[in-house]
Design an enzyme around this catalytic site. Structure first.
Site, mmCIF file in Angstrom:
data_model
loop_
_atom_site.group_PDB
_atom_site.id
_atom_site.type_symbol
_atom_site.label_atom_id
_atom_site.label_comp_id
_atom_site.label_asym_id
_atom_site.label_seq_id
_atom_site.Cartn_x
_atom_site.Cartn_y
_atom_site.Cartn_z
ATOM 1 N N GLY A 212 0.818 -1.432 0.344
ATOM 2 C CA GLY A 212 -0.066 0.046 0.175
ATOM 3 C C GLY A 212 0.486 1.307 0.220
ATOM 4 C CG LEU B 137 16.203 -7.038 -1.242
ATOM 5 C CD1 LEU B 137 16.096 -6.183 -1.679
ATOM 6 C CD2 LEU B 137 17.251 -8.231 -2.248
ATOM 7 C CG ASP C 1 4.537 -5.813 5.606
ATOM 8 O OD1 ASP C 1 5.682 -6.278 6.255
ATOM 9 O OD2 ASP C 1 3.401 -6.936 5.230
ATOM 10 C CG ASN C 2 8.960 -6.683 7.851
ATOM 11 O OD1 ASN C 2 9.759 -6.604 8.623
ATOM 12 N ND2 ASN C 2 9.148 -6.583 6.787
ATOM 13 C CB THR D 190 12.102 -4.438 6.698
ATOM 14 O OG1 THR D 190 12.075 -6.048 6.509
ATOM 15 C CG2 THR D 190 12.844 -4.463 5.897
ATOM 16 C CB CYS E 202 -2.738 -4.436 7.952
ATOM 17 S SG CYS E 202 -1.434 -4.786 6.317
ATOM 18 C CB CYS F 214 22.574 7.519 14.826
ATOM 19 S SG CYS F 214 21.624 8.467 16.264
HETATM 20 ZN ZN LIG Z 1 19.619 7.113 16.479
#
Ligand SMILES: [Zn+2]
Lengths: 69, 270
Positions: free
Chosen positions: B60, B129, B149-150, B153, B205, B264
């Site tokens: 979607g 992938l 959608d997850n 990933t 969903c 990060c």
């Molecule tokens: Zn971060």
């Protein structure tokens, strides 16, 4: 009686005690939940929640990134 | 409308790869409504033709995102999805028709998009992938659009883009909740700064339902954000746009780097 101030949480008006910080607000509104918090136009790292005292008219968004699509 | 007859293969891969050749007449016509914009000269169209975009997930979010990125003339699209088209997809996964049921989504979408724009190169990757493949593709493209959608990933893409210092766009939705984001590692902040490292309950969903127009809105936002990334006035900061259904509007919030972020934080502190 402590003074109350008006803020918005996810668009809804709330009255909270003056000098409430983000950490306390999160405990009150979403206890035990894993949320991210944006205040006005910034998403605040949780390390800064306790030091961010809410001001009148602050717009707070509490959200939990959901996956779908 | 016009009676231009398109020879099926008159201009695809070769044109897309030839950096020097100007737009042909058909391409001028095809892109004319953009070329009429004051900040969209032919040179910009030629630059877009040199760009390569990876879209992960052709559901979607991916269908509208890919439609407008392809229509704008981004020269090479890589579409990745391991799922097949199901009946419940048709209300919001706008590139698919009943005859696509059971077909791989990446391949069905690539075929539909090639019909929409014969001037660009579109490659379907009809598998889920793995991390090594994702990493290779991310290194080889100009921009990554996460339409998966997850959360697993999304978190892998987040980590790989952080490692490779690549900007990426993404979105997610469930029920009436929706988010889109731009992560620019150079500016700081990443998806993990939001503090959702722990896996969320699976289902998406399937269990929550999903408001179909919302994924359409998010997919179009991603397409527009992608085109802005290829312009001169791209935002330099990372942000999340949060949908509020009662007002049908998005709030854009700058994503401040969390110094404690496991992904990060270390880089930011250096
Ligand atoms: Zn971060």
């Amino acid at each position: 009686m402590s003074e109350m101030i008006p803020i918005f949480v996810n668009g809804e008006p709330h009255q909270i005690a003056a000098s409430t910080d983000l950490q306390q607000l999160k405990q009150k509104i979403a206890p035990g939940q894993q949320v991210a918090i944006a205040i006005n136009t910034e998403i605040m790292p949780r390390r800064l929640w306790a030091g961010r005292t809410l001001q009148p008219q602050d717009q707070v968004l509490m959200f939990n990134l959901v996956a779908g699509g | 409308m016009t009676h231009l007859t398109f020879e099926p293969r008159f201009a695809t891969a070769n044109n897309a790869e030839d950096s020097q050749s100007p737009l042909c007449d058909q391409q001028f016509l095809y892109y004319s409504r953009h070329l009429l914009l004051p900040d969209w000269p032919e040179q910009h169209q030629l630059q877009l033709r040199q760009k390569k975009v990876l879209i992960v997930g052709m559901g979607g979010l991916g269908c509208p995102a890919a439609t407008y990125v392809a229509g704008a003339g981004v020269g090479c699209l890589l579409l990745a999805d391991g799922d097949n088209v199901e009946l419940s997809n048709l209300p919001r996964q706008t590139l698919f028709r009943q005859q696509d049921l059971g077909q791989n989504k990446a391949q069905a979408a690539a075929a539909a998009l090639q019909q929409l724009n014969p001037f660009i190169r579109i490659e379907a990757i009809p598998t889920m992938l793995d991390e090594a493949q994702l990493s290779r593709h991310i290194a080889a493209v100009d921009l990554i659009i996460d339409c998966s959608d997850n959360m697993p990933t999304k978190l892998i893409i987040n980590r790989l883009c952080q490692q490779q210092q690549r900007s990426w766009l993404g979105a997610s939705a469930s029920g009436y909740q929706g988010y889109s984001w731009l992560i620019n590692p150079a500016a700081g902040g990443c998806l993990c700064c939001l503090g959702h490292q722990q896996p969320l309950p699976p289902g998406g969903c399937l269990q929550q339902g999903i408001y179909a127009p919302l994924v359409g809105l998010l997919g179009l936002q991603l397409a527009s954000m992608a085109l802005q990334q290829f312009s001169t006035n791209a935002p330099r900061y990372s942000f999340v746009q949060i949908y509020q259904h009662q007002w049908q509007q998005f709030n854009r919030c700058q994503l401040l780097a969390d110094p404690d972020c496991v992904i990060c934080g270390a880089t930011t502190n250096v």
